[in-house]
Design a protein around this motif. Structure first.
Motif, mmCIF file in Angstrom:
data_model
loop_
_atom_site.group_PDB
_atom_site.id
_atom_site.type_symbol
_atom_site.label_atom_id
_atom_site.label_comp_id
_atom_site.label_asym_id
_atom_site.label_seq_id
_atom_site.Cartn_x
_atom_site.Cartn_y
_atom_site.Cartn_z
ATOM 1 N N ALA A 271 0.786 -1.176 -0.096
ATOM 2 C CA ALA A 271 0.081 -0.064 0.120
ATOM 3 C C ALA A 271 0.809 1.316 -0.139
ATOM 4 C CB ALA A 271 -1.033 0.083 1.216
ATOM 5 N N ALA A 272 0.361 2.319 -0.544
ATOM 6 C CA ALA A 272 0.874 3.606 -0.614
ATOM 7 C C ALA A 272 0.792 4.312 1.051
ATOM 8 C CB ALA A 272 0.405 4.539 -1.418
ATOM 9 N N ALA A 273 -0.182 4.019 1.523
ATOM 10 C CA ALA A 273 -0.433 4.523 3.042
ATOM 11 C C ALA A 273 -1.868 3.811 3.482
ATOM 12 C CB ALA A 273 -0.718 6.108 2.835
ATOM 13 N N VAL A 274 -1.745 4.167 4.946
ATOM 14 C CA VAL A 274 -3.064 3.526 5.539
ATOM 15 C C VAL A 274 -3.633 4.693 6.148
ATOM 16 C CG1 VAL A 274 -3.785 1.944 7.168
ATOM 17 C CG2 VAL A 274 -1.651 1.484 5.774
ATOM 18 N N ILE A 275 -5.092 4.481 6.323
ATOM 19 C CA ILE A 275 -5.967 5.502 7.018
ATOM 20 C C ILE A 275 -6.668 4.756 8.009
ATOM 21 C CG2 ILE A 275 -7.697 7.321 7.159
ATOM 22 C CD1 ILE A 275 -6.787 8.085 4.262
ATOM 23 N N SER A 276 -6.428 5.128 9.372
ATOM 24 C CA SER A 276 -7.154 4.446 10.420
ATOM 25 C C SER A 276 -8.317 5.064 10.570
ATOM 26 C CB SER A 276 -6.363 4.349 11.636
ATOM 27 O OG SER A 276 -4.927 3.534 11.364
ATOM 28 N N VAL A 277 -9.591 4.774 10.333
ATOM 29 C CA VAL A 277 -10.771 5.461 10.500
ATOM 30 C C VAL A 277 -11.515 4.921 11.900
ATOM 31 C CG1 VAL A 277 -13.088 5.662 9.736
ATOM 32 C CG2 VAL A 277 -11.080 6.047 8.252
ATOM 33 N N GLY A 278 -11.863 6.048 12.888
ATOM 34 C CA GLY A 278 -12.658 5.592 13.947
ATOM 35 C C GLY A 278 -11.523 5.539 15.171
ATOM 36 N N SER A 279 -12.146 5.544 16.478
ATOM 37 C CA SER A 279 -11.079 5.303 17.577
ATOM 38 C C SER A 279 -10.582 3.762 17.648
ATOM 39 C CB SER A 279 -11.874 5.971 18.701
ATOM 40 O OG SER A 279 -12.196 7.307 18.625
ATOM 41 N N CYS A 280 -11.348 2.836 17.246
ATOM 42 C CA CYS A 280 -10.998 1.538 17.395
ATOM 43 C C CYS A 280 -9.830 1.319 16.538
ATOM 44 C CB CYS A 280 -12.112 0.449 17.042
ATOM 45 S SG CYS A 280 -13.350 0.554 17.991
ATOM 46 N N ALA A 281 -9.808 1.523 15.199
ATOM 47 C CA ALA A 281 -8.555 1.474 14.385
ATOM 48 C C ALA A 281 -7.409 2.516 14.804
ATOM 49 C CB ALA A 281 -8.832 1.605 13.151
ATOM 50 N N ALA A 282 -7.983 3.562 15.341
ATOM 51 C CA ALA A 282 -6.817 4.679 15.475
ATOM 52 C C ALA A 282 -6.144 4.539 17.009
ATOM 53 C CB ALA A 282 -7.255 6.237 15.570
ATOM 54 N N PHE A 283 -6.939 4.012 18.048
ATOM 55 C CA PHE A 283 -6.264 4.052 19.262
ATOM 56 C C PHE A 283 -6.867 2.788 20.033
ATOM 57 C CE2 PHE A 283 -6.976 8.585 18.957
ATOM 58 C CZ PHE A 283 -5.843 8.839 18.381
ATOM 59 N N GLY A 284 -7.472 1.762 19.449
ATOM 60 C CA GLY A 284 -7.929 0.446 19.921
ATOM 61 C C GLY A 284 -9.404 0.711 20.317
ATOM 62 N N GLY A 285 -9.840 1.785 20.873
ATOM 63 C CA GLY A 285 -11.189 2.000 20.838
ATOM 64 C C GLY A 285 -11.919 1.091 22.118
ATOM 65 N N ILE A 286 -13.186 0.790 21.801
ATOM 66 C CA ILE A 286 -13.890 -0.103 23.056
ATOM 67 C C ILE A 286 -13.251 -1.528 23.043
ATOM 68 C CG2 ILE A 286 -15.982 -0.943 23.727
ATOM 69 C CD1 ILE A 286 -17.323 1.665 22.613
ATOM 70 N N PRO A 287 -13.078 -2.267 21.807
ATOM 71 C CA PRO A 287 -12.274 -3.570 22.048
ATOM 72 C C PRO A 287 -11.223 -3.720 22.814
ATOM 73 C CG PRO A 287 -13.161 -3.321 19.603
ATOM 74 C CD PRO A 287 -13.150 -1.761 20.604
ATOM 75 N N HIS A 288 -10.360 -2.491 22.937
ATOM 76 C CA HIS A 288 -9.110 -2.360 23.754
ATOM 77 C C HIS A 288 -9.271 -1.983 24.885
ATOM 78 C CE1 HIS A 288 -4.930 -1.105 24.002
ATOM 79 N NE2 HIS A 288 -5.101 -0.194 24.706
ATOM 80 N N ALA A 289 -10.695 -1.759 25.411
ATOM 81 C CA ALA A 289 -10.771 -1.155 26.823
ATOM 82 C C ALA A 289 -10.765 -2.526 27.930
ATOM 83 C CB ALA A 289 -12.318 -0.686 26.875
ATOM 84 N N ARG A 290 -10.244 -2.184 29.160
ATOM 85 C CA ARG A 290 -10.072 -3.130 30.139
ATOM 86 C C ARG A 290 -11.428 -4.161 30.079
ATOM 87 N NH1 ARG A 290 -7.977 1.375 32.786
ATOM 88 N NH2 ARG A 290 -9.839 1.751 33.755
#
Length: 363
Positions: free
Chosen positions: A151-170
């Motif tokens: 790929a040329a670049a990647v765009i992480s859309v939404g807090s889950c892709a960008a920072f882990g979001g709710i699935p990443h929550a404790r």
């Protein structure tokens, strides 16, 4: 491979004039905080550019980011798909399914090696080699690595892709992580939000199509054009904050008068996003305008910070305060201003009660 048509070819086929293209690029230049004269250069570059091949991957998510994108109004989702990009793979929006869908993705990768754009929504499961989230016989982890390789670049859309979001929550039972934890050899741009503002998604993709590069990013790899200011600084309720006028419940006099929601837990002072200016649903409203404080969903770990209805000064995460030093200094200054305003109102009330001729008449 047949030569890919340019954006200009597609616009002409749909009867869209150069004036119409200039109108759109003027809006885009404004949204991306570019100089007004940039719109003409953008119009020429956009007209000559081939439609951008885009592969959209969905992992641990709720489809809210796609739902948000379909509500983009400038450009609309139809304009995006038919004029600006070639959406070669998107499980929710594409007509094909099963083997045909996977073959379409493989063809797009082969035909646009090194040039295609990958957009991802949802976090990636990594625990036990990512077996807790799979598609087409592959784990999300495996798919992400394979698709992003050329790929040329990647765009992480939404807090889950960008920072882990709710699935990443404790307690994070699937070992969910953001895209940037896995893809480290490609440019990764984050467009957080739960869900993100649709124009931020569309505008960033359009910028990449126009200039062939990513826009200026902040320290969290978010486009500064959309995440450069806090919601608090752009909020129409900010004057009430400065005057010390706060709602103390969701149905008291302050709430009915549209006063500041800080004391009801609004996280606007420490949340960077364009909600207060771009708003939602074609600029109709945003959460604060609808009477609810900002939850801070475009910031990392917003879910685990808790205190959604506690003022920032009392909300904590573990053994540290939620807000940083600079933000705390601003809030202290604002709080002092609010206290002074309250004292002035109290003094004025006392003066009125003690003034001659102001005694209450009794019958």
């Amino acid at each position: 491979m047949a030569e890919r048509k340019t954006v200009g070819d597609g616009l002409a086929a749909r009867g869209i004039s150069r004036r119409g293209l200039l109108k759109y690029t003027a809006y885009l230049a404004s949204a991306m905080a570019l100089p007004p004269l940039a719109s003409r250069a953008m119009a020429q570059a956009l007209a000559d550019a081939p439609r951008q091949s885009v592969i959209w991957l969905s992992f641990q998510e709720c489809t809210g980011c796609t739902e948000s994108l379909t509500r983009s109004y400038s450009p609309t989702i139809e304009d995006m798909i038919f004029d600006l990009i070639s959406l070669d793979y998107h499980e929710t929006l594409m007509a094909a399914s099963g083997f045909a869908a996977e073959e379409a993705m493989e063809a797009a990768i082969a035909d646009n090696k090194g040039k295609y754009l990958v957009i991802v929504d949802g976090s990636v499961s990594t625990l036990d080699d990512g077996v807790y989230s799979t598609n087409a016989g592959k784990t999300n982890l495996q798919t992400l690595k394979e698709v992003c390789a050329d790929a040329a670049a990647v765009i992480s859309v939404g807090s889950c892709a960008a920072f882990g979001g709710i699935p990443h929550a404790r307690p994070n039972p699937t070992g969910a992580v953001p895209i940037s934890d896995i893809i480290t050899d490609k440019p990764v741009i984050n467009i957080p939000g739960c869900p993100p503002i649709p124009e931020a998604i569309a505008g960033t993709a359009a910028y990449f199509v126009t200039f062939g590069r990513l826009p200026d990013l902040d320290h969290l790899n978010r486009p500064k054009a959309f995440f450069g200011d806090s919601i608090h600084d752009r909020c129409y309720r900010r004057p009430f904050y400065d005057q010390g006028k706060f709602a103390h419940s969701f149905d008291d006099e302050g709430a009915r008068n549209g006063w500041c929601l800080y004391e009801l837990g609004c996280k606007g002072p420490v949340t960077y996003n364009a909600c207060a200016t771009m708003k939602w649903n074609g600029g109709t409203s945003f959460p604060i305008q609808s009477g609810h404080g900002c939850l801070g969903c475009s910031e990392p770990d917003f879910w685990d910070r808790g205190g959604f209805y506690q003022p920032l000064s009392s909300a904590v995460m573990g053994d540290r305060t939620l807000i940083g030093g600079a933000a705390l200094a601003g809030l202290v200054a604002g709080g002092a201003s609010a206290l002074r305003a309250r004292k002035r109102r109290a003094d004025a009330a006392k003066a009125t009660q003690s003034a001659p001729g102001k005694e209450e008449t009794r019958s």
